[in-house]
Design an enzyme around this catalytic site. Structure first.
Site, PDB file in Angstrom:
ATOM      1  N   GLN A  26     -39.093  10.547  -8.124  1.00 49.03           N
ATOM      2  CA  GLN A  26     -39.028  11.224  -6.823  1.00 49.03           C
ATOM      3  C   GLN A  26     -40.038  10.517  -5.894  1.00 49.03           C
ATOM      4  OE1 GLN A  26     -39.300  13.491  -9.797  1.00 49.03           O
ATOM      5  NE2 GLN A  26     -37.183  12.911  -9.806  1.00 49.03           N
ATOM      6  N   GLY A  34     -37.394   9.679  -1.915  1.00 49.04           N
ATOM      7  CA  GLY A  34     -36.694   9.201  -3.111  1.00 49.04           C
ATOM      8  C   GLY A  34     -35.679   8.137  -2.750  1.00 49.04           C
ATOM      9  N   ASP A  35     -35.170   7.498  -3.790  1.00 50.79           N
ATOM     10  CA  ASP A  35     -34.114   6.493  -3.618  1.00 50.79           C
ATOM     11  C   ASP A  35     -34.548   5.298  -2.772  1.00 50.79           C
ATOM     12  OD1 ASP A  35     -32.422   8.272  -5.031  1.00 50.79           O
ATOM     13  OD2 ASP A  35     -32.132   9.398  -3.191  1.00 50.79           O
ATOM     14  N   HIS A  65     -31.666   5.674 -11.648  1.00 49.28           N
ATOM     15  CA  HIS A  65     -31.563   4.319 -11.124  1.00 49.28           C
ATOM     16  C   HIS A  65     -30.566   3.536 -11.965  1.00 49.28           C
ATOM     17  CE1 HIS A  65     -35.276   4.792 -13.535  1.00 49.28           C
ATOM     18  NE2 HIS A  65     -34.681   3.887 -14.251  1.00 49.28           N
ATOM     19  N   ALA A  71     -34.421  11.993 -11.830  1.00 54.67           N
ATOM     20  CA  ALA A  71     -34.541  10.630 -11.297  1.00 54.67           C
ATOM     21  C   ALA A  71     -33.300   9.854 -11.712  1.00 54.67           C
ATOM     22  CB  ALA A  71     -35.780   9.964 -11.873  1.00 54.67           C
ATOM     23  N   GLY A 114     -35.495   2.519  -4.027  1.00 60.21           N
ATOM     24  CA  GLY A 114     -35.246   1.277  -4.782  1.00 60.21           C
ATOM     25  C   GLY A 114     -36.455   0.892  -5.623  1.00 60.21           C
ATOM     26  N   LYS A 115     -37.156   1.903  -6.144  1.00 57.17           N
ATOM     27  CA  LYS A 115     -38.371   1.650  -6.948  1.00 57.17           C
ATOM     28  C   LYS A 115     -38.038   0.828  -8.200  1.00 57.17           C
ATOM     29  CE  LYS A 115     -39.175   6.230  -7.071  1.00 57.17           C
ATOM     30  NZ  LYS A 115     -38.417   6.847  -5.984  1.00 57.17           N
ATOM     31  N   THR A 149     -39.278  18.620  -5.103  1.00 56.74           N
ATOM     32  CA  THR A 149     -39.100  18.748  -6.537  1.00 56.74           C
ATOM     33  C   THR A 149     -40.252  19.592  -7.076  1.00 56.74           C
ATOM     34  OG1 THR A 149     -38.529  17.542  -8.553  1.00 56.74           O
ATOM     35  CG2 THR A 149     -40.298  16.589  -7.186  1.00 56.74           C
TER      36      THR A 149
HETATM   37  P1  IMP Z   1     -34.873  18.893  -8.464  1.00 54.47           P
HETATM   38  O1  IMP Z   1     -35.912  17.829  -8.653  1.00 54.47           O
HETATM   39  O2  IMP Z   1     -33.610  18.629  -9.249  1.00 54.47           O
HETATM   40  O3  IMP Z   1     -35.421  20.267  -8.661  1.00 54.47           O
HETATM   41  O4  IMP Z   1     -34.425  18.849  -6.920  1.00 54.47           O
HETATM   42  C1  IMP Z   1     -35.308  19.213  -5.863  1.00 54.47           C
HETATM   43  C2  IMP Z   1     -35.121  18.302  -4.665  1.00 54.47           C
HETATM   44  O5  IMP Z   1     -35.559  16.981  -4.987  1.00 54.47           O
HETATM   45  C3  IMP Z   1     -33.672  18.162  -4.212  1.00 54.47           C
HETATM   46  O6  IMP Z   1     -33.649  18.019  -2.806  1.00 54.47           O
HETATM   47  C4  IMP Z   1     -33.228  16.865  -4.851  1.00 54.47           C
HETATM   48  O7  IMP Z   1     -32.165  16.268  -4.169  1.00 54.47           O
HETATM   49  C5  IMP Z   1     -34.507  16.056  -4.745  1.00 54.47           C
HETATM   50  N1  IMP Z   1     -34.607  15.008  -5.762  1.00 54.47           N
HETATM   51  C6  IMP Z   1     -34.922  15.171  -7.058  1.00 54.47           C
HETATM   52  N2  IMP Z   1     -34.937  13.987  -7.697  1.00 54.47           N
HETATM   53  C7  IMP Z   1     -34.651  13.047  -6.774  1.00 54.47           C
HETATM   54  C8  IMP Z   1     -34.556  11.610  -6.821  1.00 54.47           C
HETATM   55  O8  IMP Z   1     -34.772  10.952  -7.850  1.00 54.47           O
HETATM   56  N3  IMP Z   1     -34.227  11.001  -5.636  1.00 54.47           N
HETATM   57  C9  IMP Z   1     -34.045  11.692  -4.489  1.00 54.47           C
HETATM   58  N4  IMP Z   1     -34.145  13.029  -4.411  1.00 54.47           N
HETATM   59  C10 IMP Z   1     -34.439  13.696  -5.538  1.00 54.47           C
END
Ligand code: IMP
Length: 467
Positions: free
Chosen positions: A225, A15-16, A44, A42, A18-19, A240
């Site tokens: 993600q 994730g992150d 941005h 998510a 820069g999509k 996730t």
């Molecule tokens: P959840 O999606 O909120 O259930 O989180 C589960 C895991 O996915 C955790 O480690 C979050 O930090 C990670 N996560 C969820 N969405 C993002 C995202 O958009 N970017 C980076 N990590 C994410």
């Protein structure tokens, strides 16, 4: 008119990557940008002369007025948060009426989902948006006679029945988990209000996207993600709860796979991860993981790190943990949704190849390449990246299925010559430092993909395309 097509853009790491910026760059080649997974987890931030907008559920291409935006049935929707996001976008002077459509088959995040996530998500380091419990209830469907999976179409059909079921689920959850109570009546009243705002955007035609593409529309699917957070193929359980790989676009995105044209992967030149879980190339390994996740990720904010550490001294340190802190500060790597410090690591080509091969990535975009010049001021004066994995003294070329096994993997690190030029104003491939061009060629060779372009700075014009 000939039929259109669809491309899928996904993140290839944690994730992150820069999509959103890459989508902003490519958007004018498409008619529709569509989400197919996830929800408000998510995040941005996009900016133009009018200011900055933080988006979580609305697709990234809001600044392109001719584009339609679609939220597919594979997403989970927070009614209140989405209504607020729509209001924020409209307050920016961007009219979404007739532009934004939300699949009526998307599931609703209910109050008890957030209660459960807040009470139990700490170990995984979730974003506390109720995403996991909502997907769990989607699979669980009913408990006795009570409907657990409530979709937008159900709410439109019989709101009283649905809101009553939500109230009962919330009261049950508060009772069962002994958590500090939220007021279900008040929360549901706010949801009813939000539903009024969302109703004009809810698309009842379940073939909405299909019909448009059949008539020639070009769709860009925007993955949320990323590959390593996929609920099955990622670092389970530290993932996730939705499918994040390219194939998922054709289930959660409400379009037949027959329209697929190509897959675009986005990776970041210096990797990051938020939340717990294995991260083979992390600077400072488990020390960094524990440090970044202290106090649920809230102990070491950007402000704290800026005040406490000498960035340049840390960058030159022999201690990889300190180098990682410096790279986080230099790259501004703090969560958009949660503000948490992101764990930092070197580009891992074994992991990247794994992600590319699972999603059949055709072209690759590497973001934040300007930050690679920071390695010129490190003790090694070189760009480190992972080129091999060893598990129990055997070379492997895949990410192990078990996260515990993955934590035992040893990385082979290759050092590439550093460069010190500031590349933020470079716009042509041939003007990139030769040392960087060599790194990019290695990435193409190792991943079997072609470079589409690279990011060289935070602004939307700071990229170099490989023609
Ligand atoms: P959840 O999606 O909120 O259930 O989180 C589960 C895991 O996915 C955790 O480690 C979050 O930090 C990670 N996560 C969820 N969405 C993002 C995202 O958009 N970017 C980076 N990590 C994410």
């Amino acid at each position: 008119m000939p039929a259109g097509y669809s491309d899928v853009l996904i993140g290839l790491q944690y994730g992150d990557e820069g999509k959103a910026k890459v989508i902003d760059l490519l958007a004018s080649d498409y008619d529709i940008v569509a989400r197919f997974n996830g929800g408000a987890n998510a995040g941005h931030t996009i900016a133009d002369a009018r200011g900055t907008l933080a988006l979580h559920q609305i697709p990234s291409a809001v600044f392109h007025p001719s584009l339609l935006l679609y939220i597919g049935s594979g997403c989970v929707v927070s009614l209140e948060k989405l209504a607020k996001e729509i209001a924020a976008v409209q307050a920016f002077g961007i009219d979404l009426s007739g532009r934004l459509s939300i699949s009526s088959q998307a599931s609703v995040i209910q109050p008890h989902h957030v209660v459960i996530d807040e009470a139990t998500g700490k170990e995984l380091g979730t974003t506390k948006n109720g995403i996991g419990p909502a997907y769990a209830d989607r699979a669980y469907r009913m408990e006795g006679k009570r409907q657990l999976n409530i979709r937008l179409c159900d709410l439109l059909e019989d709101p009283k029945h649905c809101f009553d079921a939500m109230k009962r689920s919330t009261l049950d959850t508060i009772d069962r988990m002994d958590v500090s109570a939220i007021d279900p009546i008040e929360t549901i009243t706010r949801m009813e209000e939000a539903l009024k705002t969302l109703t004009p955007f809810i698309e009842r035609d379940t073939l909405f996207l299909q019909k448009r593409v059949q008539k020639g529309a070009r769709v860009l699917f925007e993955g949320a993600q990323s590959a390593m957070l996929d609920v099955v193929k990622g670092t389970v359980p530290y993932v996730t709860s939705s499918s994040t790989l390219a194939g998922a676009a054709y289930t959660g995105g409400d379009l037949s796979p027959s329209f697929h044209r190509k897959t675009i992967g986005v990776a970041k030149a210096i990797m990051s991860r938020v939340g717990n879980g294995p991260f083979a190339s992390e600077f400072g390994g488990e020390k960094s993981e524990a440090y970044c996740m202290e106090d649920d990720g809230n102990a070491h904010t950007r402000d704290y790190e800026q005040k406490t550490y000498d960035t340049e001294a840390f960058l030159a340190s022999e201690d990889p943990f300190e180098m990682g802190v410096a790279l986080r500060l230099l790259g501004g790597e703090y969560g958009t949704t949660t503000g948490r410090p992101r764990r930092m690591g070197m580009l891992d080509l074994v992991q990247l190849s794994y992600a590319c091969s699972m999603s059949g990535v055709d072209v690759l975009f590497l973001t934040k390449c300007d930050l690679l010049s920071d390695f010129e001021r490190t003790a090694a004066n070189a760009i480190p990246f992972v080129t091999g994995y060893t598990l129990d003294e055997q070379d492997i070329d895949f990410v192990p299925g078990s996260s515990d096994t993955y934590r035992r993997v040893r990385c082979t690190v290759t050092l590439a010559p550093a460069f010190k030029e500031n590349i933020s104003s470079v716009r042509s491939w041939g003007d990139l430092p030769l040392a960087l061009q060599q790194v990019l060629r290695t990435i193409e060779r190792k991943t079997g993909t072609k470079m589409l372009g690279i990011g060289v700075g935070p602004r939307s014009d700071q990229f170099v395309l490989k023609k």
